[in-house]
Design an enzyme around this catalytic site. Structure first.
Site, PDB file in Angstrom:
ATOM      1  N   GLU A 172       0.831  -1.217   0.000  1.00  0.00           N
ATOM      2  CA  GLU A 172       0.000   0.000   0.000  1.00  0.00           C
ATOM      3  C   GLU A 172       0.862   1.262   0.000  1.00  0.00           C
ATOM      4  OE1 GLU A 172      -2.898  -0.441   3.173  1.00  0.00           O
ATOM      5  OE2 GLU A 172      -4.151  -1.705   1.923  1.00  0.00           O
ATOM      6  N   GLU A 361      -5.404  -8.409  -1.345  1.00  0.00           N
ATOM      7  CA  GLU A 361      -6.092  -8.241  -0.055  1.00  0.00           C
ATOM      8  C   GLU A 361      -7.545  -7.896  -0.326  1.00  0.00           C
ATOM      9  OE1 GLU A 361      -4.636  -5.631   3.004  1.00  0.00           O
ATOM     10  OE2 GLU A 361      -2.557  -6.063   2.481  1.00  0.00           O
TER      11      GLU A 361
HETATM   12  C1  BG6 Z   1      -4.393  -3.130   4.630  1.00  0.00           C
HETATM   13  C2  BG6 Z   1      -3.049  -3.569   5.113  1.00  0.00           C
HETATM   14  O1  BG6 Z   1      -4.471  -1.766   4.804  1.00  0.00           O
HETATM   15  O2  BG6 Z   1      -5.534  -3.518   5.271  1.00  0.00           O
HETATM   16  C3  BG6 Z   1      -3.073  -4.682   6.136  1.00  0.00           C
HETATM   17  O3  BG6 Z   1      -2.183  -3.899   4.065  1.00  0.00           O
HETATM   18  C4  BG6 Z   1      -4.250  -4.476   7.052  1.00  0.00           C
HETATM   19  O4  BG6 Z   1      -1.834  -4.715   6.788  1.00  0.00           O
HETATM   20  C5  BG6 Z   1      -5.533  -4.550   6.236  1.00  0.00           C
HETATM   21  O5  BG6 Z   1      -4.284  -5.358   8.118  1.00  0.00           O
HETATM   22  C6  BG6 Z   1      -6.809  -4.416   7.029  1.00  0.00           C
HETATM   23  O6  BG6 Z   1      -6.780  -3.317   7.864  1.00  0.00           O
HETATM   24  P1  BG6 Z   1      -7.005  -3.463   9.419  1.00  0.00           P
HETATM   25  O7  BG6 Z   1      -6.738  -2.157   9.999  1.00  0.00           O
HETATM   26  O8  BG6 Z   1      -8.407  -3.905   9.578  1.00  0.00           O
HETATM   27  O9  BG6 Z   1      -6.043  -4.489   9.886  1.00  0.00           O
END
Ligand code: BG6
Length: 464
Positions: A172, A361
């Site tokens: 990111e 993701e």
């Molecule tokens: C992304 C990141 O922003 O979202 C992860 O690459 C992160 O590291 C994921 O865990 C989800 O966000 P969060 O804050 O719910 O863990």
């Protein structure tokens, strides 16, 4: 029936600092993540001696990875996205020789994946960098960090060149403006000019890593990684539409540099009009011409933008300061759920770059509870993932080239924004709470069998 391609990679994504724990084991040095026990957003307190961090143990993946990988294999994963903790390899960051014990850990991890025919997709830097580089050099604010990163990247390419063929540079990379310490190792109160200079260094480092990867690893493919923050205009007012275009440029800028090899005109204008004068050398410009092989991204939500000041001043939905979309529902954490937005984003990225895409993701952070029979019936997660995967299939039908899908947090892990474990993403439950209590036992949820069926049937089991 529309099926996902046979070559499509299926799996999950995790990050070292959110799963491994063992934060001081085998010579590992402290990282920015170790110094942020309260998460990466909205909290400026750093760890002081005596503080503990839920990530110190996290889910103890460092010791339990064989069990976890066997569980992933049980779902039929063909791919696992992991990251390497830079501080296991170069504990302070400026050493000339790597830490052998750290390198040996990832050898074991990749060997374990190979046993199960799971392809590793490896992020070089996922929301962490050596704290030593922050303290001694000012993180990515210093040009020297480019060289330290290149040394680290070359070291791991050499070491794992037979085991890892798919790589990503920075997780990111567009998040630095929102989380400067996490993204570029700068204090939260840094000026925009300082942050953009640090981002510039990181973009150069990313391009140099791409070049090094191709020099060292035969048949490698290496991509960038964007937070896919698609913005809609709140209304069809032309000013709102243009504002949405500009907001989207905020993240596309990173992809444009990494895919097209130079700074786009809209960004040069922004710098000019905001008195931001970056130090960019001829060599930097030359380096930036090396572009990525594919584009990867995370996708959780979309948001809206408006030129209406009254609406702009109301409370915001989530991390990216988005105006809420009245047509969408939100997760328990206020992230707006928009499956169709994923199809739109895939098309936007494909139209813009014409490079293969990888969704690395996507997932729903939710509170899970166990019933009297000890089961976790996470139908809400199944429904979220089902609806997003249906839209991925639509995008494939649109002609978009998609390499694979790794859902975020296939096993519960520590969330990044607020360092909570109660924000669960997994198909596999981990018995640990936000205070660190629990046995760390792994328990498959209902979604575990559901995902296995999706993978096995190449998407035929999805519900339209
Ligand atoms: C992304 C990141 O922003 O979202 C992860 O690459 C992160 O590291 C994921 O865990 C989800 O966000 P969060 O804050 O719910 O863990």
């Amino acid at each position: 029936m529309k099926l996902f391609p046979e070559t499509f990679l299926w799996g999950g994504a995790i990050a070292a600092n959110q799963v491994e724990g063992a934060w001081q084991e085998d010579g590992k040095g402290p990282s920015t993540s170790d110094m942020q026990p309260w998460g990466i957003l909205g909290e400026t307190r750093l760890r002081t001696p005596g503080d503990s961090n839920i990530k110190d143990i996290a889910i103890d993946f460092y010791h339990r990875y064989p069990e976890d990988i066997a569980l992933f294999a049980g779902m039929g994963f063909t791919c696992l996205r992991v990251s390497i903790a830079w501080t296991r390899i170069f504990p302070v960051g400026d050493e000339t020789e790597p830490n052998e014990a750290g390198l040996a850990f990832y050898d074991r991890l990749f060997d374990e994946l190979a046993k199960h025919n799971i392809t590793p997709l490896v992020t070089l830097s996922h929301y962490e960098m050596p704290w030593g580089l922050v303290e001694q050099y000012g993180g990515w604010g210093s040009r020297k960090t480019i060289d330290f990163f290149e040394r680290y990247a070359r070291t791991v390419f050499e070491r794992y060149k037979e085991k890892v063929k798919l790589w990503l540079t920075f997780n990111e990379i567009n998040m630095s403006l929102h989380a400067p310490l996490t993204g570029v190792g700068l204090p939260e109160n840094s000026s925009e000019a300082e942050i953009y200079q640090a981002i510039h260094h990181q973009l150069v480092a990313s391009a140099r890593a791409v070049r090094a990867c191709h020099e060292i690893v035969a048949d490698a493919r290496i991509g960038n990684m964007l937070l896919g923050a698609l913005m809609y205009p709140l209304s069809c007012k032309p000013e709102d539409v243009f504002k949405a275009l500009q907001e989207n440029h905020g993240w596309q800028f990173f992809g444009d540099v990494q895919c097209r090899g130079s700074y786009p005109g809209y960004m040069q204008r922004y710098f000019r009009e905001n008195n931001i004068a970056l130090d960019i050398s001829e060599r930097d410009r030359e380096d930036l011409r090396t572009t990525v092989d594919f584009v990867s991204f995370s996708y959780y939500m979309t948001g809206c933008v408006t030129t209406d000041e009254a609406l702009n001043n109301q409370e915001r939905a989530n991390i990216l300061n988005m105006v809420p979309n009245p047509h969408l529902e939100s997760s328990e954490w206020g992230w707006q759920i928009d499956p169709v937005g994923l199809r739109t984003l895939l098309n936007v990225l494909w139209d813009r770059y014409q490079k293969p895409l990888f969704i690395v993701e996507n997932g729903l952070g939710a509170k899970d509870s166990m019933n009297a029979e000890g089961e976790i019936i996470d139908d809400y997660r199944i429904s979220y993932l089902n609806d997003h995967l249906v839209q991925v299939r639509e995008a494939l039908e649109d002609g978009v080239e998609v390499m694979g899908y790794t859902s975020w947090g296939p096993i519960d892990l520590v969330s990044a924004s607020k360092a909570e474990i109660s924000k669960r993403y997994g198909f596999i439950y981990v018995d640990r709470d936000d205070d660190g209590n629990g046995s760390l036992k792994r328990i498959p949820k209902k979604s575990y069998a559901w995902y296995r069926e999706v993978i096995k049937s190449r998407g035929a089991s999805l519900k339209e």
